[in-house]
Scaffold this active site. Structure first.
Site, mmCIF file in Angstrom:
data_model
loop_
_atom_site.group_PDB
_atom_site.id
_atom_site.type_symbol
_atom_site.label_atom_id
_atom_site.label_comp_id
_atom_site.label_asym_id
_atom_site.label_seq_id
_atom_site.Cartn_x
_atom_site.Cartn_y
_atom_site.Cartn_z
ATOM 1 N N PRO A 126 63.066 -106.113 0.419
ATOM 2 C CA PRO A 126 63.861 -107.312 0.144
ATOM 3 C C PRO A 126 63.592 -108.477 1.086
ATOM 4 C CG PRO A 126 65.244 -105.592 1.107
ATOM 5 C CD PRO A 126 63.913 -104.968 0.819
ATOM 6 N N GLY A 136 57.108 -109.338 2.378
ATOM 7 C CA GLY A 136 56.102 -109.152 1.345
ATOM 8 C C GLY A 136 55.523 -107.754 1.440
ATOM 9 N N ARG A 156 47.243 -100.430 -11.762
ATOM 10 C CA ARG A 156 47.197 -101.704 -12.492
ATOM 11 C C ARG A 156 46.575 -101.523 -13.873
ATOM 12 N NH1 ARG A 156 45.539 -104.738 -6.923
ATOM 13 N NH2 ARG A 156 47.681 -105.310 -6.317
ATOM 14 N N GLN A 173 49.191 -120.169 -44.051
ATOM 15 C CA GLN A 173 48.116 -120.306 -43.073
ATOM 16 C C GLN A 173 48.630 -120.281 -41.644
ATOM 17 O OE1 GLN A 173 45.784 -123.964 -43.267
ATOM 18 N NE2 GLN A 173 43.915 -122.780 -42.951
ATOM 19 N N HIS A 199 58.843 -113.482 -37.039
ATOM 20 C CA HIS A 199 60.122 -112.970 -37.534
ATOM 21 C C HIS A 199 61.144 -114.088 -37.765
ATOM 22 C CE1 HIS A 199 58.595 -109.022 -36.338
ATOM 23 N NE2 HIS A 199 59.615 -108.485 -36.969
ATOM 24 N N GLY A 226 64.351 -116.541 -36.763
ATOM 25 C CA GLY A 226 65.606 -116.364 -36.028
ATOM 26 C C GLY A 226 66.145 -114.951 -36.052
ATOM 27 N N GLU A 256 53.126 -103.661 -10.016
ATOM 28 C CA GLU A 256 51.868 -103.524 -9.292
ATOM 29 C C GLU A 256 51.203 -104.875 -8.989
ATOM 30 O OE1 GLU A 256 53.385 -100.925 -9.857
ATOM 31 O OE2 GLU A 256 52.163 -99.511 -10.992
ATOM 32 N N THR A 261 52.137 -109.429 -8.946
ATOM 33 C CA THR A 261 52.333 -110.582 -9.826
ATOM 34 C C THR A 261 50.979 -111.207 -10.180
ATOM 35 O OG1 THR A 261 52.523 -112.015 -7.898
ATOM 36 C CG2 THR A 261 54.572 -111.077 -8.774
#
Length: 380
Positions: free
Chosen positions: A125, A128, A240, A276, A335, A337, A360, A362
């Site tokens: 948290p 990095g 990955r 189309q 699809h 709404g 794994e 960004t």
């Protein structure tokens, strides 16, 4: 496993996924909980725990090429279950590759049947990843003393062991990090749930707090103190690819759903599949799916041949996470709404796809890894 045995194993797995996992989807989405009392025995019966466990330890011993269609099939059904299966198998694979003979003998037979499971404790948290980690492990006699916090740790609700990355020699960059196997019942280790996720519902991605957690000195992964950075790269490199295969499964299912809906839906007396604009959406989606398959096949072939694939895995994960975003966007547009409601499964695929952006590493990390390899003269 020879080809005939593999095909039989895969076909049984696919049948079980659509029978035993698909039947749980509504329950998982309604309760935001994976019913482990139903799912875990089903995963054991179909062999899903055992995919990467070598045959000598009671597993299936699959190659990466053989495994990719299986994790993609899970992604077609439900992202939360896919994430659970992915983490278990990815880090079983890591243990099989990097563990000592004693560690493998202790854990892999249990992993093959779901009695044990290894999760990966990297993200923090306040820090990095890599050399920026704040978790420390200090050797005190014959034990490591671990302090720090990890979070977003998938399968934290049931994993029997965690591969914990910690700083053990901050003064030496080459040996700064060490991977240590920590059992979930270690005194001083607290495991707490985090809030529910946007998609991939039901799985737990919890927070681990280490307060003077002591584990034997021999519980270093592979017995190599200071090898954590190299081991991290090895683990993430192939994981990955497996995340990218998950993106492929979601994209394949979204394309199937979009094509089915386009053929069934009519406006002004005409199928929207004959229009189309919708045909263009479907063509773009199919192009992305084809490219994803091709990149994944190449990565798997190289890895199974014993090659390292840092650039290829990063590029494949980057392309696939961006492609599944495009595909699910277009599937939702096909699809209209009604696709934004739970009446249609495309809504689930849309949400589930977004976790692939974050697993794994960004997109910015994928750019960094790829550029590093290009600048080092290792461009594919």
């Amino acid at each position: 496993m020879d080809q005939a045995a593999y095909e039989a194993y895969r076909d049984r797995m696919f049948e079980a996924i659509w029978r035993d996992v698909d039947s749980l989807v509504d329950e998982i989405e309604d309760t935001e909980r994976i019913p482990s009392e139903k799912l875990f025995p089903a995963l054991r019966a179909m062999g899903a725990w055992a995919c990467f466990v070598p045959e000598e330890y009671g597993g299936a011993g699959l190659t990466v090429s053989q495994y990719l269609p299986i994790i993609a099939e899970f992604a077609k059904v439900h992202g939360g279950v896919r994430a659970l299966v992915h983490v278990h198998n990815s880090f079983t694979h890591a243990l099989a590759d990097l563990g000592t003979p004693e560690q493998k003998a202790d854990l892999l037979p249990g992993c093959a049947v779901g009695e044990k499971s290894v999760a990966f404790a990297l993200t923090e948290p306040e820090h990095g990843t890599g050399l920026d980690l704040g978790t420390t492990a200090v050797l005190d006699g014959g034990e490591w003393v671990i302090n720090g916090r990890k979070w977003l740790i998938t399968n934290s609700d049931f994993a029997s062991h965690f591969i914990v990355l910690a700083k053990t020699d901050p003064g030496d960059r080459a040996r700064a990090l060490t991977a240590i196997l920590v059992p979930r019942d270690a005194p001083g280790l607290t495991i707490e749930p985090l809030p529910h996720t946007m998609g991939c519902k039901g799985g737990e991605h919890g927070q681990l707090t280490f307060v003077d957690v002591r584990v034997p000195a021999g519980d270093v992964l592979g017995g190599e103190v200071g090898a954590g950075e190299a081991q991290l790269e090895h683990m993430l490199e192939i994981s990955r690819v497996l995340v990218a295969a998950s993106s492929l499964g979601t994209a394949e299912r979204a394309l199937e759903l979009a094509a089915e809906h386009a053929k069934a839906r009519k406006t002004f007396g005409k199928r929207i599949a004959d229009r189309q604009a919708v045909q263009r959406y479907l063509a773009e989606m199919a192009t992305d799916v084809y490219a994803m398959r091709t990149m994944l096949d190449d990565c798997a072939r190289r890895w199974d041949a014993g090659e390292r694939i840092p650039a290829q895995s990063a590029m494949t994960k980057l392309f696939c996470l961006e492609a599944v975003g495009r595909v699910t966007d277009r599937a939702l547009l096909c699809h209209g709404g009604i696709g934004y409601t739970r009446r249609h499964r495309v809504e689930l695929m849309y949400r589930d796809a977004r976790l692939n952006w974050l697993e794994e590493g960004t997109p910015t990390i994928m750019h960094l890894v790829t550029a590093r390899e290009v600048l080092a003269g290792n461009a594919p």
